[in-house]
Design a protein around this motif. Structure first.
Motif, PDB file in Angstrom:
ATOM      1  N   ILE A  33       0.831  -1.201   0.000  1.00 43.87           N
ATOM      2  CA  ILE A  33       0.000   0.000   0.000  1.00 43.87           C
ATOM      3  C   ILE A  33       0.871   1.258   0.000  1.00 43.87           C
ATOM      4  N   VAL A  34       1.777   1.374   0.986  1.00 45.16           N
ATOM      5  CA  VAL A  34       2.619   2.560   1.080  1.00 45.16           C
ATOM      6  C   VAL A  34       3.486   2.711  -0.162  1.00 45.16           C
ATOM      7  N   ARG A  35       4.020   1.588  -0.688  1.00 45.31           N
ATOM      8  CA  ARG A  35       4.898   1.695  -1.861  1.00 45.31           C
ATOM      9  C   ARG A  35       4.144   2.183  -3.095  1.00 45.31           C
ATOM     10  N   THR A  36       2.822   1.991  -3.112  1.00 45.13           N
ATOM     11  CA  THR A  36       2.035   2.483  -4.238  1.00 45.13           C
ATOM     12  C   THR A  36       1.931   4.001  -4.212  1.00 45.13           C
ATOM     13  N   PHE A  37       1.798   4.566  -3.002  1.00 45.83           N
ATOM     14  CA  PHE A  37       1.547   5.997  -2.879  1.00 45.83           C
ATOM     15  C   PHE A  37       2.790   6.836  -2.629  1.00 45.83           C
ATOM     16  N   ALA A  38       3.896   6.212  -2.174  1.00 52.21           N
ATOM     17  CA  ALA A  38       5.112   6.965  -1.860  1.00 52.21           C
ATOM     18  C   ALA A  38       5.634   7.773  -3.051  1.00 52.21           C
ATOM     19  N   PRO A  39       5.772   7.176  -4.246  1.00 47.88           N
ATOM     20  CA  PRO A  39       6.256   7.989  -5.368  1.00 47.88           C
ATOM     21  C   PRO A  39       5.280   9.084  -5.769  1.00 47.88           C
ATOM     22  N   ILE A  40       3.988   8.830  -5.595  1.00 50.04           N
ATOM     23  CA  ILE A  40       2.984   9.849  -5.902  1.00 50.04           C
ATOM     24  C   ILE A  40       3.144  11.032  -4.947  1.00 50.04           C
ATOM     25  N   VAL A  41       3.335  10.717  -3.656  1.00 47.37           N
ATOM     26  CA  VAL A  41       3.536  11.762  -2.654  1.00 47.37           C
ATOM     27  C   VAL A  41       4.828  12.520  -2.931  1.00 47.37           C
ATOM     28  N   ALA A  42       5.877  11.786  -3.346  1.00 49.98           N
ATOM     29  CA  ALA A  42       7.150  12.434  -3.685  1.00 49.98           C
ATOM     30  C   ALA A  42       6.937  13.459  -4.792  1.00 49.98           C
ATOM     31  N   GLY A  43       6.081  13.130  -5.745  1.00 49.69           N
ATOM     32  CA  GLY A  43       5.769  14.071  -6.810  1.00 49.69           C
ATOM     33  C   GLY A  43       4.949  15.239  -6.318  1.00 49.69           C
ATOM     34  N   ILE A  44       4.022  14.967  -5.411  1.00 49.13           N
ATOM     35  CA  ILE A  44       3.162  16.021  -4.867  1.00 49.13           C
ATOM     36  C   ILE A  44       3.980  17.063  -4.101  1.00 49.13           C
ATOM     37  N   VAL A  45       4.935  16.580  -3.274  1.00 49.68           N
ATOM     38  CA  VAL A  45       5.751  17.495  -2.463  1.00 49.68           C
ATOM     39  C   VAL A  45       6.961  18.012  -3.235  1.00 49.68           C
ATOM     40  N   GLU A  46       7.047  17.641  -4.520  1.00 52.93           N
ATOM     41  CA  GLU A  46       8.103  18.114  -5.422  1.00 52.93           C
ATOM     42  C   GLU A  46       9.502  17.780  -4.900  1.00 52.93           C
ATOM     43  N   MET A  47       9.691  16.525  -4.544  1.00 54.88           N
ATOM     44  CA  MET A  47      11.014  16.050  -4.140  1.00 54.88           C
ATOM     45  C   MET A  47      11.991  16.226  -5.297  1.00 54.88           C
ATOM     46  N   ASP A  48      13.224  16.603  -4.991  1.00 51.89           N
ATOM     47  CA  ASP A  48      14.243  16.795  -6.024  1.00 51.89           C
ATOM     48  C   ASP A  48      14.325  15.541  -6.909  1.00 51.89           C
ATOM     49  N   LYS A  49      14.262  15.718  -8.212  1.00 48.07           N
ATOM     50  CA  LYS A  49      14.186  14.592  -9.144  1.00 48.07           C
ATOM     51  C   LYS A  49      15.429  13.695  -9.077  1.00 48.07           C
ATOM     52  N   LYS A  50      16.608  14.292  -8.969  1.00 44.20           N
ATOM     53  CA  LYS A  50      17.832  13.492  -8.908  1.00 44.20           C
ATOM     54  C   LYS A  50      17.871  12.662  -7.626  1.00 44.20           C
ATOM     55  N   LYS A  51      17.452  13.271  -6.528  1.00 44.84           N
ATOM     56  CA  LYS A  51      17.413  12.560  -5.249  1.00 44.84           C
ATOM     57  C   LYS A  51      16.386  11.434  -5.302  1.00 44.84           C
ATOM     58  N   PHE A  52      15.237  11.734  -5.900  1.00 50.13           N
ATOM     59  CA  PHE A  52      14.196  10.719  -6.033  1.00 50.13           C
ATOM     60  C   PHE A  52      14.695   9.544  -6.860  1.00 50.13           C
ATOM     61  N   MET A  53      15.351   9.811  -7.990  1.00 50.27           N
ATOM     62  CA  MET A  53      15.828   8.740  -8.851  1.00 50.27           C
ATOM     63  C   MET A  53      16.886   7.891  -8.159  1.00 50.27           C
TER      64      MET A  53
END
Length: 233
Positions: free
Chosen positions: A142-162
């Protein structure tokens, strides 16, 4: 496929042994399931950890239905790498989706495929652990489904996210697939126990183990909110 039952959608073995007009395409189904569970918010109900563990047990069959490779270790590396890349791509889609539709998700009404409470829990989890949440979330249903979506919502740095996306996906796929394969081999050779004869118990056990942290966190959060409401009264 003539005897299809909707309950099959929750059965990892159904995907691994998927047969389309006599052609075994389980590997492609596994890759799609990994992508859907990590990249599409509707995929939270799909089996993830148990699917990869069983994929490790059936690694030779999965790979050899597509290409013949006589070496178990090469089969494992290929299977784990393909799953990892599917997970990476899924998270990238989730991140993009979150960055483009964050406001819409928070104002959307609940449906069978979408529960806003899961999104809120994932956001709390993400804010508490930062970038490491991407790694932790990969191992939590469940959490793994929404974690990347939340990362996008809070505008996490793209390089750090990758960075965390790639690291977590390889850790998740290699650990579970290798664990399934070598545990099967160990028990079969030393104790004459074939895990393929105990698939239901394995699935139930993995579901309990992987969902326990999520259930505990939800229960703890519920108790905290109730205490907060009582104190306000």
């Amino acid at each position: 496929m003539n005897n299809f039952d909707w309950k099959n959608l929750l059965d990892p073995l159904f995907y691994i042994n998927f047969d389309l007009d006599g052609v075994k395409i389980g590997l492609y189904i596994v890759l799609f399931i990994v992508f859907a569970e990590t990249g599409l918010f509707a995929g939270f109900f799909l089996p993830g950890d148990s699917l990869l563990f069983l994929a490790g047990i059936y690694s030779s069959e999965l790979v050899q239905n597509i290409v013949y490779i006589p070496y178990d270790f090469v089969n494992l590396i290929l299977l784990s790498s393909l799953v990892a890349f599917s997970g990476i791509l899924g998270n990238m889609v989730g991140y993009w989706f979150g960055s483009k539709s964050g406001h819409y998700l928070y104002t959307r009404k609940d449906t069978f495929f979408f529960k806003k409470k899961y999104l809120i829990q994932s956001k709390d989890f993400f804010q508490k652990h930062g970038g490491r949440a991407i790694i932790f979330a990969r191992f939590l249903p469940i959490v793994r489904t929404f974690a990347p979506i939340v990362a996008g919502i809070v505008e996490m740095d793209k390089k750090k996210f990758m960075y965390y996306n790639i690291l977590s996906s390889f850790m998740w796929s290699f650990s579970l697939i290798f664990a399934g394969h070598y545990l099967q081999q160990l028990l079969l050779e030393n104790f004459d126990i074939n895990l393929k004869d105990h698939i239901e118990l394995i699935v139930i056990g993995l579901v309990v183990v992987t969902l326990s942290p999520v259930i505990f966190k939800f229960a703890k959060s519920t108790v905290t909110h109730e205490k907060h409401d009582v104190s306000e009264e």
